[in-house]
Design an enzyme around this catalytic site. Structure first.
Site, PDB file in Angstrom:
ATOM      1  N   SER A   8       0.846  -1.199   0.000  1.00 33.90           N
ATOM      2  CA  SER A   8       0.000   0.000   0.000  1.00 33.90           C
ATOM      3  C   SER A   8       0.877   1.242   0.000  1.00 33.90           C
ATOM      4  O   SER A   8       1.613   1.503   0.964  1.00 33.90           O
ATOM      5  CB  SER A   8      -0.910   0.003   1.225  1.00 33.90           C
ATOM      6  OG  SER A   8      -1.538   1.259   1.321  1.00 33.90           O
ATOM      7  N   HIS A  31      -1.017  -1.362  -4.319  1.00 36.91           N
ATOM      8  CA  HIS A  31      -2.306  -1.032  -3.698  1.00 36.91           C
ATOM      9  C   HIS A  31      -2.402   0.479  -3.516  1.00 36.91           C
ATOM     10  O   HIS A  31      -1.549   1.108  -2.887  1.00 36.91           O
ATOM     11  CB  HIS A  31      -2.412  -1.741  -2.351  1.00 36.91           C
ATOM     12  CG  HIS A  31      -3.742  -1.622  -1.683  1.00 36.91           C
ATOM     13  ND1 HIS A  31      -4.820  -2.405  -2.019  1.00 36.91           N
ATOM     14  CD2 HIS A  31      -4.170  -0.809  -0.684  1.00 36.91           C
ATOM     15  CE1 HIS A  31      -5.848  -2.093  -1.255  1.00 36.91           C
ATOM     16  NE2 HIS A  31      -5.488  -1.122  -0.432  1.00 36.91           N
ATOM     17  N   ASP A  33      -4.757   3.547  -2.212  1.00 41.41           N
ATOM     18  CA  ASP A  33      -5.892   3.867  -1.334  1.00 41.41           C
ATOM     19  C   ASP A  33      -6.426   5.264  -1.629  1.00 41.41           C
ATOM     20  O   ASP A  33      -5.780   6.259  -1.304  1.00 41.41           O
ATOM     21  CB  ASP A  33      -5.439   3.833   0.127  1.00 41.41           C
ATOM     22  CG  ASP A  33      -5.177   2.434   0.620  1.00 41.41           C
ATOM     23  OD1 ASP A  33      -6.081   1.592   0.509  1.00 41.41           O
ATOM     24  OD2 ASP A  33      -4.067   2.178   1.128  1.00 41.41           O
ATOM     25  N   MET A  35      -9.097   7.996  -0.630  1.00 38.57           N
ATOM     26  CA  MET A  35      -9.997   8.339   0.487  1.00 38.57           C
ATOM     27  C   MET A  35     -10.578   9.731   0.271  1.00 38.57           C
ATOM     28  O   MET A  35      -9.853  10.655  -0.112  1.00 38.57           O
ATOM     29  CB  MET A  35      -9.213   8.340   1.796  1.00 38.57           C
ATOM     30  CG  MET A  35      -8.501   7.035   2.089  1.00 38.57           C
ATOM     31  SD  MET A  35      -7.621   7.153   3.641  1.00 38.57           S
ATOM     32  CE  MET A  35      -6.843   5.531   3.713  1.00 38.57           C
ATOM     33  N   HIS A  64      -8.141   0.811  -4.405  1.00 40.66           N
ATOM     34  CA  HIS A  64      -9.093   0.609  -3.298  1.00 40.66           C
ATOM     35  C   HIS A  64      -9.813   1.940  -3.069  1.00 40.66           C
ATOM     36  O   HIS A  64      -9.229   2.871  -2.515  1.00 40.66           O
ATOM     37  CB  HIS A  64      -8.287   0.168  -2.059  1.00 40.66           C
ATOM     38  CG  HIS A  64      -9.120  -0.053  -0.839  1.00 40.66           C
ATOM     39  ND1 HIS A  64      -8.542  -0.258   0.411  1.00 40.66           N
ATOM     40  CD2 HIS A  64     -10.454  -0.106  -0.647  1.00 40.66           C
ATOM     41  CE1 HIS A  64      -9.505  -0.423   1.303  1.00 40.66           C
ATOM     42  NE2 HIS A  64     -10.668  -0.331   0.697  1.00 40.66           N
ATOM     43  N   MET A  66     -12.098   4.182  -1.215  1.00 39.43           N
ATOM     44  CA  MET A  66     -12.813   4.435   0.041  1.00 39.43           C
ATOM     45  C   MET A  66     -13.549   5.758  -0.118  1.00 39.43           C
ATOM     46  O   MET A  66     -13.219   6.765   0.523  1.00 39.43           O
ATOM     47  CB  MET A  66     -11.823   4.464   1.207  1.00 39.43           C
ATOM     48  CG  MET A  66     -11.381   3.068   1.609  1.00 39.43           C
ATOM     49  SD  MET A  66      -9.891   3.083   2.587  1.00 39.43           S
ATOM     50  CE  MET A  66      -8.680   3.133   1.278  1.00 39.43           C
ATOM     51  N   MET A 135     -11.628  -6.151   5.230  1.00 38.60           N
ATOM     52  CA  MET A 135     -10.857  -5.149   5.979  1.00 38.60           C
ATOM     53  C   MET A 135     -10.534  -5.719   7.358  1.00 38.60           C
ATOM     54  O   MET A 135     -11.426  -6.164   8.078  1.00 38.60           O
ATOM     55  CB  MET A 135     -11.662  -3.855   6.149  1.00 38.60           C
ATOM     56  CG  MET A 135     -11.812  -3.006   4.900  1.00 38.60           C
ATOM     57  SD  MET A 135     -10.282  -2.512   4.069  1.00 38.60           S
ATOM     58  CE  MET A 135      -9.386  -1.639   5.352  1.00 38.60           C
ATOM     59  N   ASP A 171      -6.533  -6.479   4.293  1.00 42.45           N
ATOM     60  CA  ASP A 171      -5.936  -5.145   4.283  1.00 42.45           C
ATOM     61  C   ASP A 171      -6.099  -4.507   5.661  1.00 42.45           C
ATOM     62  O   ASP A 171      -7.227  -4.342   6.139  1.00 42.45           O
ATOM     63  CB  ASP A 171      -6.658  -4.305   3.214  1.00 42.45           C
ATOM     64  CG  ASP A 171      -6.103  -2.897   3.075  1.00 42.45           C
ATOM     65  OD1 ASP A 171      -5.049  -2.608   3.675  1.00 42.45           O
ATOM     66  OD2 ASP A 171      -6.740  -2.086   2.360  1.00 42.45           O
TER      67      ASP A 171
HETATM   68  C1  DX5 Z   1      -6.552   1.516   5.351  1.00 40.28           C
HETATM   69  C2  DX5 Z   1      -6.040   1.248   3.979  1.00 40.28           C
HETATM   70  C3  DX5 Z   1      -4.882   0.340   3.942  1.00 40.28           C
HETATM   71  C4  DX5 Z   1      -3.653   0.876   4.607  1.00 40.28           C
HETATM   72  C5  DX5 Z   1      -2.952  -0.315   5.189  1.00 40.28           C
HETATM   73  O1  DX5 Z   1      -7.765   2.162   5.280  1.00 40.28           O
HETATM   74  O2  DX5 Z   1      -7.054   0.659   3.184  1.00 40.28           O
HETATM   75  O3  DX5 Z   1      -4.574  -0.098   2.623  1.00 40.28           O
HETATM   76  O4  DX5 Z   1      -2.789   1.556   3.745  1.00 40.28           O
HETATM   77  O5  DX5 Z   1      -1.904   0.125   5.952  1.00 40.28           O
HETATM   78  P1  DX5 Z   1      -1.189  -0.787   7.028  1.00 40.28           P
HETATM   79  O6  DX5 Z   1      -0.660  -1.984   6.320  1.00 40.28           O
HETATM   80  O7  DX5 Z   1      -0.132   0.112   7.574  1.00 40.28           O
HETATM   81  O8  DX5 Z   1      -2.232  -1.161   8.060  1.00 40.28           O
HETATM   82 ZN    ZN Z   2      -6.456  -0.279   1.253  1.00 36.78          ZN
END
Ligand code: DX5
Ligand code: ZN
Length: 216
Positions: A8, A31, A33, A35, A64, A66, A135, A171
């Site tokens: 990620s 990956h 993310d 948000m 991903h 969010m 998750m 994840d």
């Molecule tokens: C959290 C994200 C993850 C995050 C994971 O909402 O979806 O992908 O980057 O990070 P770690 O591996 O540090 O928990």
């Molecule tokens: Zn993620």
């Protein structure tokens, strides 16, 4: 089934993204993310940053989302030709149609479930899915602690998937420490942010994650 590892980039040093990405070239996916500060209480980055990532890494993208009502942005994100686009079960109204749209736009369709969200709603739309993301923390931030109760959910999900070729991704708080139990529970796709980018040698850390499977 061989496993896949998806670092990620949320945990990478954004001031030096090109160098950071060169450290994880031996991964299977990247990956990403996204948000929106609405669906999750945090804002990360959007299309321009992912376009820059695309220019400096040849790894397939695992996006991903969010964000609330991700269907509004599927055409935009598809323009990056990601291998996977994952939306959140809780953020979509017409999930089956959203998944079909992702496939029509040329990507694999993934759905992500928050820790409290039951698996039940997926049982009738399994044919529309290429990936289920369980998750293992509440989405929104990197570096959180893995929720152990999710192991049972992963086992249940594995049972539900049966012989279908759907990847089971995990994840949140994933590391070498909990990988053996995640593998045993049936996960096949491992996202890790802080564990990989926080390692002295991220590439070597990824190799160790792969070895876990061989030893298991
Ligand atoms: C959290 C994200 C993850 C995050 C994971 O909402 O979806 O992908 O980057 O990070 P770690 O591996 O540090 O928990
Ligand atoms: Zn993620």
């Amino acid at each position: 089934m061989s496993i896949r590892i998806s670092p990620s980039i949320l945990a990478a040093d954004f001031s030096n993204l090109q160098v950071e990405l060169s450290k994880v070239e031996n991964a299977d996916l990247l990956h990403v993310d996204v948000m929106d500060g609405n669906y999750v209480p945090n804002i990360s980055f959007g299309l321009p940053v992912i376009q820059a990532v695309r220019r400096v890494s040849s790894l397939p993208l695992d996006i991903h989302l969010m964000i609330l009502r991700p269907d509004r942005f599927l055409v935009d994100f598809s323009s990056l030709q990601p291998e996977i686009i994952t939306v959140h079960y809780e953020a979509v109204t017409h999930l089956q149609s959203t998944l079909q749209q992702i496939r029509e736009l040329g990507s694999k369709a993934g759905v992500s479930l928050n820790p409290h969200t039951p698996l039940d709603g997926l049982q009738y739309i399994l044919d529309d899915l290429d990936l289920i993301l369980i998750m293992t923390v509440n989405p929104g931030f990197g570096g959180q602690t893995f929720i152990p109760a999710m192991l049972e959910k992963i086992r249940d999900c594995r049972r539900m998937i049966g012989t279908r070729s759907i990847e089971l991704q995990v994840d949140g708080g994933v590391s070498l420490d909990n990988m053996p139990s995640l593998l045993a529970a049936g996960a096949t796709n491992f996202v890790a942010g802080s564990a990989i980018f926080g390692a002295d040698d991220p590439g070597q850390y990824i190799e160790k994650m792969r070895q876990t499977q061989r030893q298991g």
